[in-house]
Scaffold this active site. Structure first.
Site, PDB file in Angstrom:
ATOM      1  N   ASP A 222      -2.544   1.763   7.292  1.00 36.87           N
ATOM      2  CA  ASP A 222      -3.710   1.570   6.427  1.00 36.87           C
ATOM      3  C   ASP A 222      -4.930   2.250   7.055  1.00 36.87           C
ATOM      4  OD1 ASP A 222      -5.736   0.629   4.755  1.00 36.87           O
ATOM      5  OD2 ASP A 222      -4.816  -1.342   4.539  1.00 36.87           O
ATOM      6  N   GLN A 223      -5.456   3.241   6.359  1.00 38.97           N
ATOM      7  CA  GLN A 223      -6.742   3.848   6.723  1.00 38.97           C
ATOM      8  C   GLN A 223      -6.617   4.820   7.908  1.00 38.97           C
ATOM      9  OE1 GLN A 223      -9.752   1.220   5.436  1.00 38.97           O
ATOM     10  NE2 GLN A 223     -11.258   1.878   6.915  1.00 38.97           N
TER      11      GLN A 223
ATOM     12  N   HIS B 101      -0.486  -5.664  -0.534  1.00 38.03           N
ATOM     13  CA  HIS B 101      -1.740  -5.568  -1.291  1.00 38.03           C
ATOM     14  C   HIS B 101      -1.470  -5.397  -2.791  1.00 38.03           C
ATOM     15  CE1 HIS B 101      -6.256  -4.536  -0.723  1.00 38.03           C
ATOM     16  NE2 HIS B 101      -6.055  -5.401  -1.703  1.00 38.03           N
TER      17      HIS B 101
ATOM     18  N   CYS C 122      -7.159   1.171  -0.932  1.00 35.46           N
ATOM     19  CA  CYS C 122      -5.868   0.497  -0.769  1.00 35.46           C
ATOM     20  C   CYS C 122      -5.112   0.283  -2.076  1.00 35.46           C
ATOM     21  CB  CYS C 122      -6.080  -0.846  -0.088  1.00 35.46           C
ATOM     22  SG  CYS C 122      -6.818  -0.758   1.556  1.00 35.46           S
TER      23      CYS C 122
ATOM     24  N   ASP D 192      -2.176   5.095   3.367  1.00 34.17           N
ATOM     25  CA  ASP D 192      -2.663   4.968   1.989  1.00 34.17           C
ATOM     26  C   ASP D 192      -3.943   5.790   1.768  1.00 34.17           C
ATOM     27  OD1 ASP D 192      -4.204   3.285   3.592  1.00 34.17           O
ATOM     28  OD2 ASP D 192      -4.134   1.571   2.215  1.00 34.17           O
ATOM     29  N   HIS D 193      -4.743   5.948   2.800  1.00 34.44           N
ATOM     30  CA  HIS D 193      -5.989   6.731   2.730  1.00 34.44           C
ATOM     31  C   HIS D 193      -6.506   6.894   4.142  1.00 34.44           C
ATOM     32  CE1 HIS D 193      -8.074   2.939   3.373  1.00 34.44           C
ATOM     33  NE2 HIS D 193      -7.347   2.428   2.394  1.00 34.44           N
TER      34      HIS D 193
END
Length: 518
Positions: free
Chosen positions: A35-36, A128, A75, A327-328
């Site tokens: 994540d991130q 999520h 997300c 995801d990003h």
């Protein structure tokens, strides 16, 4: 011996059910999602500070996609793309919104298709989705989404309804019945950082891998498996183990990258605020945040190696393919920006690494692909590699040719990305060499030559000598938005100030049908 299927078909016998003999010849598939995690934060990608030897090892066994992006980089919509194999135009999620019933709105999913194909499907870590316990086709989910305000408030902190990690934590020796991973007070969206306050074995990152390893001997040995191993970090809170935090505190003092266009975002600045999306923050605070962020990456890198060793020890190493994706990204102070949702490289560019199971590998080991790829491409790739059919709902492209050492000559020319954010729609298009961005509310434009200016410092949109290039790239965005319901295009020109949405009309209609709320 594993077989790879060039033109996938369902692995069914004469009864219409999955054929056990064919299933035993299919690869296990592990999809690791973080994540991130910024796309440039791999030592294999040349990052000057981040060291990821075990992810570099994975990249050396397959393909690193250097121009990989998240088209809707937060997300929720990013994970919709990952789980459905769809572009934002098709899945309809163009902003961040909690509480959308996932399976009713997006019924065809990656784990669901693996399960239909006879795979055992297991998820560990962050999903999520809504409801939080929705399985999306997984046989089982060991869930930890991190600190979600929405879930905590909805369930009045009754963790058993939306989290497996915190109840586990409270059962561990030395922990109290009220223990929480947020005991140290570090916020889930703050750049305030400090080392983890508990034993490393109790960190959520370590917990996820422990759960995955403990699942291996419990799996059904008569079926191949699809495992989704999903880490909440390196997303805030920036609280890696102390050793990981300390090694990056030793970096040179933080110096921000600042483009000549940053005043375009001046109205959104909240200088000095620790949860600011845009703002000038004390460099000492950002330096600590960077140490926490990079420290999470070091911790995850080691835990991935731990899992891969356990897989080999279980006799499964030769039969398992891996995909690593985020995801990003995270702006991490670039251009006085933090977090995500933006089309700039720090936010939208992500790492994608893939390798085939050792017995399936061809000649692509250690290669780098420069073609523009996106999260939607993961689902068709993994299904095709497993010999399973790709649903008609998918509009992503399989990356399997790259893993076989081939280079498709009909790959997408450019990618369209967007996100509703800061009260407007932030639109962008890129081919990995150039990028054009447009702010629908303010009308500001940025144009970058990513080959010459990878940090996006010089805005070519303001330079008369690049007027032709600007017109060409603006035209590509106009083509992408021409029929959009918001009315972003009128008379062949971009129109500022139009109302924006977080879901496109066809998705809002499915939400209304699922919830009874119009």
């Amino acid at each position: 011996m594993i077989v790879t299927v060039a033109h996938p078909s369902a692995v069914t016998g004469p009864t219409g059910f999955p054929d056990p003999e064919l299933l035993l010849r299919q690869p296990n598939v592990v999809l690791i999602c973080v994540d991130q995690w910024r796309g440039d934060c791999l030592s294999a990608a040349g990052h000057p500070d981040v060291h990821t030897p075990h992810l570099d090892e994975l990249a050396g066994e397959g393909v690193r996609f250097d121009r990989a992006y998240s088209a809707t980089p937060t997300c929720v919509p990013a994970r919709v793309a990952l789980f459905t194999g769809q572009s934002q135009e098709r899945h309809g999620r163009v902003g961040y919104r909690e509480g959308v019933p996932f399976e009713q709105v997006h019924p065809v999913t990656l784990p669901g298709e693996f399960r239909r194909g006879g795979y055992q499907t297991q998820a560990v870590g962050k999903m999520h989705v809504f409801p939080e316990r929705a399985r999306l086709g997984f046989d089982d989910v060991r869930l930890h989404d991190g600190y979600l305000h929405y879930a905590r408030r909805r369930h009045s902190r009754n963790f058993e309804f939306f989290d497996d990690y915190v109840p586990w934590l409270r059962r561990q020796p030395g922990m109290t019945p009220a223990a929480d991973y947020a005991d140290h007070g570090v916020s889930c969206n703050s750049i305030v950082a400090r080392p983890w306050d508990k034993p490393e074995a109790l960190h959520p990152t370590t917990w996820a891998v422990t759960e995955a390893i403990e699942w291996l001997p419990r799996r059904d040995p008569t079926k191949p498996f699809f495992l989704y191993l999903s880490f909440h970090r390196p997303h805030h809170p920036y609280d890696p183990p102390e050793w990981a935090f300390d090694q990056y505190m030793a970096l040179d003092p933080y110096e921000p990258v600042v483009g000549d266009w940053v005043d375009d975002y001046a109205p959104y600045r909240k200088d000095g605020f620790h949860e600011a999306a845009v703002g000038v923050i004390d460099p000492r605070l950002v330096h600590r945040a960077r140490a926490g962020y990079y420290g999470h990456m070091a911790h995850i890198d080691l835990q991935i190696k731990r899992f891969r060793e356990a897989l080999v020890e279980a006799g499964l190493g030769d039969d398992t393919m891996f995909c690593f994706v985020s995801d990003h990204g995270e702006m991490m102070g670039d251009h006085h920006m933090f977090r995500k949702a933006l089309g700039f490289e720090g936010s939208a560019r992500v790492p994608i690494l893939m390798n085939l199971a050792p017995s399936m590998r061809g000649g692509a080991g250690g290669s780098v692909a420069d073609e523009v790829v996106e999260l939607r491409d993961v689902m068709p790739t993994l299904l095709e590699a497993a010999g399973l059919p790709v649903p008609d709902s998918v509009d992503g492209r399989s990356l399997l040719p790259f893993l076989r050492g081939e280079r498709p000559d009909d790959w997408r020319e450019y990618l369209h990305g967007e996100h509703t954010y800061l009260g407007q729609s932030l639109q962008w298009v890129t081919d990995g060499r150039h990028k054009y961005l447009w702010m629908s509310g303010d009308g500001h434009e940025q144009l970058f030559d990513l080959a010459e200016d990878p940090k996006e410092v010089v805005n070519l949109a303001r330079r008369p000598e690049h007027a032709g290039l600007l017109e060409r790239w603006r035209g590509r965005l106009i083509d992408a938005l021409r029929d959009r319901e918001e009315g972003f295009v009128d008379g062949g020109e971009l129109v500022t100030g139009r109302p924006v949405v977080t879901e496109l009309r066809h998705t809002r209609e499915r939400i209304a049908a699922a919830t009874g709320v119009g």
